[in-house]
Enzyme design. Structure first.
Site, PDB file in Angstrom:
ATOM      1  N   ALA A 235       0.883  -1.121   0.144  1.00 49.90           N
ATOM      2  CA  ALA A 235      -0.036  -0.087   0.032  1.00 49.90           C
ATOM      3  C   ALA A 235       0.683   1.312  -0.114  1.00 49.90           C
ATOM      4  CB  ALA A 235      -0.736   0.146   1.315  1.00 49.90           C
TER       5      ALA A 235
ATOM      6  N   ARG B 274       2.953   2.503  -2.353  1.00 49.03           N
ATOM      7  CA  ARG B 274       2.660   3.162  -3.679  1.00 49.03           C
ATOM      8  C   ARG B 274       1.804   2.442  -4.775  1.00 49.03           C
ATOM      9  NH1 ARG B 274       7.254   0.323  -5.745  1.00 49.03           N
ATOM     10  NH2 ARG B 274       8.563  -0.533  -3.839  1.00 49.03           N
TER      11      ARG B 274
ATOM     12  N   TYR C 102       6.739 -14.652 -13.564  1.00 53.49           N
ATOM     13  CA  TYR C 102       5.604 -13.760 -13.085  1.00 53.49           C
ATOM     14  C   TYR C 102       4.244 -14.175 -13.728  1.00 53.49           C
ATOM     15  CZ  TYR C 102       3.266  -9.149 -12.751  1.00 53.49           C
ATOM     16  OH  TYR C 102       2.333  -8.265 -12.425  1.00 53.49           O
TER      17      TYR C 102
ATOM     18  N   ALA D 262       3.371 -17.425 -14.482  1.00 54.06           N
ATOM     19  CA  ALA D 262       2.972 -18.597 -13.845  1.00 54.06           C
ATOM     20  C   ALA D 262       2.749 -18.491 -12.338  1.00 54.06           C
ATOM     21  CB  ALA D 262       4.322 -19.437 -13.704  1.00 54.06           C
TER      22      ALA D 262
HETATM   23  P1  NAP Z   1       4.823  -1.237  -7.110  1.00 51.09           P
HETATM   24  O1  NAP Z   1       4.478   0.229  -7.455  1.00 51.09           O
HETATM   25  O2  NAP Z   1       6.167  -1.844  -7.377  1.00 51.09           O
HETATM   26  O3  NAP Z   1       4.407  -1.274  -5.795  1.00 51.09           O
HETATM   27  C1  NAP Z   1       4.740  -2.468  -4.892  1.00 51.09           C
HETATM   28  C2  NAP Z   1       4.268  -2.621  -3.442  1.00 51.09           C
HETATM   29  O4  NAP Z   1       4.446  -3.857  -3.131  1.00 51.09           O
HETATM   30  C3  NAP Z   1       4.953  -1.691  -2.475  1.00 51.09           C
HETATM   31  O5  NAP Z   1       4.196  -1.273  -1.672  1.00 51.09           O
HETATM   32  C4  NAP Z   1       5.896  -2.529  -1.892  1.00 51.09           C
HETATM   33  O6  NAP Z   1       6.624  -2.059  -0.791  1.00 51.09           O
HETATM   34  C5  NAP Z   1       5.348  -3.731  -1.870  1.00 51.09           C
HETATM   35  N1  NAP Z   1       6.387  -4.890  -1.875  1.00 51.09           N
HETATM   36  C6  NAP Z   1       7.114  -5.299  -2.900  1.00 51.09           C
HETATM   37  N2  NAP Z   1       7.749  -6.422  -2.479  1.00 51.09           N
HETATM   38  C7  NAP Z   1       7.487  -6.784  -1.265  1.00 51.09           C
HETATM   39  C8  NAP Z   1       7.676  -7.765  -0.353  1.00 51.09           C
HETATM   40  N3  NAP Z   1       8.717  -8.560  -0.744  1.00 51.09           N
HETATM   41  N4  NAP Z   1       7.063  -7.725   0.730  1.00 51.09           N
HETATM   42  C9  NAP Z   1       5.899  -7.077   1.115  1.00 51.09           C
HETATM   43  N5  NAP Z   1       5.615  -6.057   0.294  1.00 51.09           N
HETATM   44  C10 NAP Z   1       6.403  -5.951  -0.829  1.00 51.09           C
HETATM   45  O7  NAP Z   1       3.743  -1.989  -7.866  1.00 51.09           O
HETATM   46  P2  NAP Z   1       2.350  -1.936  -8.644  1.00 51.09           P
HETATM   47  O8  NAP Z   1       2.560  -1.485 -10.047  1.00 51.09           O
HETATM   48  O9  NAP Z   1       1.619  -0.824  -7.825  1.00 51.09           O
HETATM   49  O10 NAP Z   1       1.599  -3.157  -8.392  1.00 51.09           O
HETATM   50  C11 NAP Z   1       0.735  -3.712  -7.435  1.00 51.09           C
HETATM   51  C12 NAP Z   1       0.393  -4.969  -7.893  1.00 51.09           C
HETATM   52  O11 NAP Z   1      -0.329  -5.092  -9.064  1.00 51.09           O
HETATM   53  C13 NAP Z   1       1.362  -6.138  -7.977  1.00 51.09           C
HETATM   54  O12 NAP Z   1       0.930  -7.274  -7.482  1.00 51.09           O
HETATM   55  C14 NAP Z   1       1.671  -6.305  -9.587  1.00 51.09           C
HETATM   56  O13 NAP Z   1       2.201  -7.550  -9.964  1.00 51.09           O
HETATM   57  C15 NAP Z   1       0.231  -6.124  -9.907  1.00 51.09           C
HETATM   58  N6  NAP Z   1       0.150  -5.534 -11.427  1.00 51.09           N
HETATM   59  C16 NAP Z   1       0.736  -4.309 -11.841  1.00 51.09           C
HETATM   60  C17 NAP Z   1       0.688  -3.925 -13.147  1.00 51.09           C
HETATM   61  C18 NAP Z   1       1.247  -2.511 -13.635  1.00 51.09           C
HETATM   62  O14 NAP Z   1       1.205  -2.494 -14.901  1.00 51.09           O
HETATM   63  N7  NAP Z   1       1.686  -1.662 -12.687  1.00 51.09           N
HETATM   64  C19 NAP Z   1       0.001  -4.763 -14.095  1.00 51.09           C
HETATM   65  C20 NAP Z   1      -0.593  -5.912 -13.716  1.00 51.09           C
HETATM   66  C21 NAP Z   1      -0.492  -6.248 -12.319  1.00 51.09           C
HETATM   67  P3  NAP Z   1       7.629  -1.324  -0.727  1.00 51.09           P
HETATM   68  O15 NAP Z   1       7.298   0.133  -0.733  1.00 51.09           O
HETATM   69  O16 NAP Z   1       8.311  -1.148   0.874  1.00 51.09           O
HETATM   70  O17 NAP Z   1       8.951  -1.688  -1.511  1.00 51.09           O
END
Ligand code: NAP
Length: 263
Positions: A8, A10, A155, A157
């Site tokens: 949460a 970002r 990813y 999978a």
């Molecule tokens: P993001 O901007 O990289 O943010 C990731 C969040 O997950 C951050 O709050 C981070 O915390 C936390 N996180 C990362 N590794 C972690 C770990 N090992 N343990 C606990 N928390 C962890 O990601 P996003 O783009 O918003 O994506 C959010 C979700 O949507 C993900 O599951 C991603 O696979 C999915 N998704 C994203 C997209 C896209 O285009 N962006 C598309 C499809 C699906 P920290 O701030 O502490 O690092």
């Protein structure tokens, strides 16, 4: 509302936390939200401050979801702070591009630990509380869990596993009144994907290949999560809902020579 949202600090998770907090504030009901991230950070402090400013109680927590002990701890902290739980959003996820043939064992295991195993362990830890509240569980999967994402290692999978986890949980937990759904975002502009969009040509090309003519925003996903967490979705469970502007269904539009519909 008594909610725990992972990832949460970002991107999509931040938008989800804010949307749920605004909904709770608009209903002027008692609400408590726990925002989780990997590490304590200025971003985590900032989202907590924004939620507090809405008049909603909020607790920032952190822990690496690759550690199998973290999910239970996060849920315990949420239960203590919220005095129960009715919404669990498993959003945290990572990507690590690599061809499958050259992928190292620890890369595969780490992707699965964070993207698939942690949502399962969070679900296990929260089951009793969600049954007590007849609550909702929402996982953020990906269009890459529905279509193979070439060059992205484990990813696809791991996200396919997450979608099936949700479908199975929906079946197992339906009798307890817990709804379980997955959301499958398409291309969303977040800190995770921002480096790609720094190239203006690629950003413009991406906008053009989406039927709705733009890349998604975190709020596009958050609004669907808010629906799935709400009473409006009371008869929806076991779904994997694409939030991709129509992109994943557009494959036939890319076949040379096929007629395209006009206006
Ligand atoms: P993001 O901007 O990289 O943010 C990731 C969040 O997950 C951050 O709050 C981070 O915390 C936390 N996180 C990362 N590794 C972690 C770990 N090992 N343990 C606990 N928390 C962890 O990601 P996003 O783009 O918003 O994506 C959010 C979700 O949507 C993900 O599951 C991603 O696979 C999915 N998704 C994203 C997209 C896209 O285009 N962006 C598309 C499809 C699906 P920290 O701030 O502490 O690092």
């Amino acid at each position: 509302m008594k909610a725990l949202i992972t990832g949460a600090s970002r991107g999509i998770g931040r938008a989800i936390a804010l949307r749920l907090a605004r909904d709770a504030a608009a209903r002027a009901r008692d609400a408590a939200i726990v925002v989780a991230a990997n590490r304590p950070s200025a971003e985590l402090v900032s989202i907590a401050a924004e939620i507090t400013a809405l008049g909603i109680r909020v607790l920032p927590v952190s822990g690496d979801l690759a550690d199998p002990a973290t999910p239970q701890r996060l849920v315990d902290e949420a239960l203590a702070f919220c005095d129960g739980l009715d919404t669990l959003v498993c959003n945290a996820g990572i990507t690590a591009p690599a061809p499958l043939a050259g992928l190292a064992l620890d890369q595969w295991d780490r992707l699965f630990a964070i993207n698939s195993r942690a949502p399962w362990l969070l679900a296990q830890a929260a089951r009793a509380a969600l049954a007590g509240s007849r609550g909702a569980y929402v996982a953020i999967a990906s269009m890459s869990g529905l279509e193979p994402h070439v060059g992205h290692g484990a990813y696809s999978a791991s996200k396919a596993a997450l979608i099936m986890l949700c479908r199975q949980l929906a079946q197992e937990w339906g009798p307890a009144g817990i709804r379980v759904n997955a959301v499958c975002p398409g291309m969303i502009r977040t800190p995770m994907t921002e480096p790609i969009y720094q190239d203006a040509d690629i950003a413009a090309l991406r906008d053009r290949i989406v039927p709705l003519q733009r890349v998604g925003r975190p709020e596009d996903v958050a609004d669907v999560v808010a629906f799935l967490a709400s009473r409006d979705a009371r008869y929806v469970t076991g779904e994997a809902i694409r939030v991709d502007g129509g992109f994943a269904s557009s494959i036939l539009a890319h076949v040379p020579g096929l007629a395209r519909s006009g206006e």
